[in-house]
Design a protein around this motif. Structure first.
Motif, short mmCIF file in Angstrom:
data_model
loop_
_atom_site.label_atom_id
_atom_site.label_comp_id
_atom_site.label_asym_id
_atom_site.label_seq_id
_atom_site.Cartn_x
_atom_site.Cartn_y
_atom_site.Cartn_z
N HIS A 274 14.30 30.88 -11.60
CA HIS A 274 14.96 31.53 -10.47
C HIS A 274 14.73 33.05 -10.52
O HIS A 274 14.79 33.67 -11.58
CB HIS A 274 16.47 31.25 -10.50
N GLN B 124 10.02 26.91 -4.74
CA GLN B 124 11.27 26.44 -4.17
C GLN B 124 11.36 26.98 -2.73
O GLN B 124 10.88 28.08 -2.46
CB GLN B 124 12.47 26.96 -4.97
N TRP C 296 10.02 25.56 -9.30
CA TRP C 296 10.60 24.44 -10.02
C TRP C 296 9.60 23.31 -10.09
O TRP C 296 8.51 23.36 -9.51
CB TRP C 296 11.89 23.98 -9.34
N SER D 87 11.29 31.91 -6.33
CA SER D 87 11.68 30.96 -7.38
C SER D 87 10.77 29.73 -7.36
O SER D 87 10.15 29.41 -6.34
CB SER D 87 13.13 30.53 -7.17
N TYR E 153 13.39 24.84 -13.93
CA TYR E 153 13.68 25.84 -12.91
C TYR E 153 13.26 27.23 -13.37
O TYR E 153 13.37 27.55 -14.56
CB TYR E 153 15.19 25.91 -12.62
#
Length: 284
Positions: free
Chosen positions: A219, A259, A229, A227, A217
């Motif tokens: 963020h 994301q 991932w 973000s 991840y």
């Protein structure tokens, strides 16, 4: 976000750097051709476990040989419980202990450290133990992969350090294993790098990846839609789905995908929509 992505790509092995330091004290004059190949690779390396390098393979072979030589002396009759038992606990404990062992070997070359008292005999040294590991590791790699001079591509870390995902039903339906099992992909990193990619569990042949991060991840609290991932395989658990393993190569390259944080983005990116509706009541 880009800075955090670079942390995920960090592949320098501190344990590997300890091994380099010990190997640098070994006189190459008495080494066999197989051991000499490992010696040269390690002395020209900085500990970076990149998949396109040969030296990580040499490091893995030396680490494996040192492990098989020292672990019985450390654990004695508790060897099985310490290394094979306890689920993830045993391998994780040994990875931590292995780094401590190699650190002592690098910093206490005369064998004056605490762990040496369990491992080294009187008059022995870490350099002598690692010279033996070069011989054992060099012979093992030559048998598995062929001589380094003739089979350089086979010695690449990304060739021997790959994933091997297996569907739970493959063992019961071996004829369908090719359809059920996701494809293997090359991996960098190792057991002590931020790019987690453990290998070489006790008694395991080769350096197939035995443990890695479930997902990665990044963020961005200032803009959640920025973000990113990635997962090791894909977003679907269905072997027939195009998204069963479509992230595998992205994960292998330590890259990421966006994301989706808003319903608008989810709807815009959706390929299909499922509607759950209650059945109509029968008229009386």
């Amino acid at each position: 976000v880009a800075e955090m992505g670079s942390i995920h790509k960090e592949r320098v092995s501190i344990t590997g750097q300890y091994v380099i330091k010990v190997v640098s004290t070994i006189d190459p004059a008495g080494l066999s051709n197989e051991a000499l190949a490992l010696h040269k690779l390690l002395l020209g390396w900085d500990g970076d476990m990149q998949p396109e390098l040969h030296a990580p393979t040499a490091f893995a072979a030396v680490a494996e040989a040192v492990t098989k030589k020292t672990v019985p002396a450390i654990f004695g009759q508790n060897l099985g419980d310490a290394i094979l038992g306890g689920g993830r606990g045993g391998p994780t404990h040994w990875a931590t202990l292995k780094t401590a062992l190699f650190k002592e070997a690098a910093e206490e070359p005369a064998g004056d450290g605490h762990m040496a008292s369990y491992i080294l005999g009187e008059g022995d040294s870490w350099a002598a133990l690692f010279a033996e590991a070069l011989e054992v590791g060099g012979k093992a790699l030559a048998e598995r992969l062929g001589a380094f001079a003739d089979n350089r591509d086979a010695w690449l870390w990304g060739k021997v350090h790959t994933t091997a995902p297996t569907h739970p039903l493959s063992q019961y339906y071996p004829d369908a294993a090719e359809l059920l099992d996701p494809p293997a992909v090359p991996m960098g990193g190792g057991f002590d790098t931020p790019q987690a990619a453990s290998f070489g569990g006790w008694g395991r042949h080769g350096y197939t990846v035995s443990g890695l991060s479930v997902n990665r991840y990044i963020h961005d609290p200032s803009d959640w839609s920025n973000s990113r991932w990635v997962v090791p395989l894909g977003a679907s658990g269905h072997p027939g789905s195009p998204h069963y393993s479509d992230q595998a190569l992205i994960y292998s390259a330590v890259d990421t995908i966006p994301q989706l944080w808003t319903w608008e983005d989810v709807i815009a990116d959706a390929e299909t929509t499922q509607v759950l509706a209650a059945p109509a009541r029968a008229k009386m």
